[in-house]
Design a protein around this motif. Structure first.
Motif: not given
Length: 228
Positions: A74-97
């Motif tokens: 249930v957790f995995s399915a719900r998390l996939r749905a939430l990520y599809a609605e609002t895709p995750p992104t790198p936090l500001p400045g993290v990729a550069a760090a």
């Protein structure tokens, strides 16, 4: 000199808009078991099956292996749905760090309470990888170790995969209490709490740590200045 920086994923390097909290709560309450907000915060950052087992028990339920496994689905399915609605992104400045650390000779690993089936698509969606030519040196999921945080095993596995021998030359950073406990249990030379995951400074400050920063974006300044 820091040789390896080990970072948590959700809330530490990745902005996922509270989806893990929501999905974890949903996976337990789906079975009619209430989840206390303080208990939920306590178990964030741990192996998700271990968290479900604990939350079901704390809510008055019976955490049988079958119920925990069903909750994880249930957790995995719900998390996939939430990520599809609002895709995750790198936090500001993290990729550069991360890039700055690696260019300065520091290996970078990510650890997570997610299993492979959750972590791999999440990282792929960001274009992050530990494959040759990728932006990471190692990724360690809960599938790779016998116990998740606060056990130190993911950190030690990251050392193994990156060839780092001296735990005193390892920096660990995360946004939850169990991240700090895992770093301390591992014997890391630097254990940093970051405030990007929503856990208040006063809560993180109660756990063993060497410093608290606003974000992983500040870590290169600490490391490459020779402080860590």
């Amino acid at each position: 000199m820091t040789e390896l920086a080990v970072f948590d994923m959700a809330g530490t390097t990745i902005e996922e808009h509270g989806a893990v909290y929501a999905a974890l709560r949903h996976s337990v309450e789906h079975h009619g078991v209430p989840v206390d907000a303080e208990d939920l915060q306590t178990w964030m950052g741990t192996d998700k099956r271990e968290a479900m087992h604990a939350l079901i028990r704390l809510g008055g339920g019976s955490p049988t292996p079958e119920l925990v496994e069903e909750s994880y689905e249930v957790f995995s399915a719900r998390l996939r749905a939430l990520y599809a609605e609002t895709p995750p992104t790198p936090l500001p400045g993290v990729a550069a760090a991360l890039a700055t650390l690696r260019s300065g000779g520091v290996r970078v690993a990510l650890t997570t309470g997610f299993s492979d089936d959750v972590a791999e698509p999440l990282l792929a969606s960001l274009g992050w990888s530990s494959e040759p030519g990728g932006n990471l040196d190692a990724v360690v999921t809960s599938d790779a170790v016998p116990r998740g945080r606060p056990a130190p095993y993911m950190i030690h596995r990251a050392m193994e995969r990156t060839g780092v021998l001296d735990v005193r030359k390892v920096l660990v950073a995360g946004d939850t209490a169990v991240d700090l406990l895992a770093g301390t249990n591992a014997g890391a030379g630097e254990v940093i709490g970051v405030l990007t995951g929503g856990v208040p400074r006063e809560v993180l400050g109660k756990e063993p740590h060497t410093r608290i920063l606003a974000s992983v974006a500040e870590v290169p300044e600490v490391v490459l200045a020779g402080v860590a």
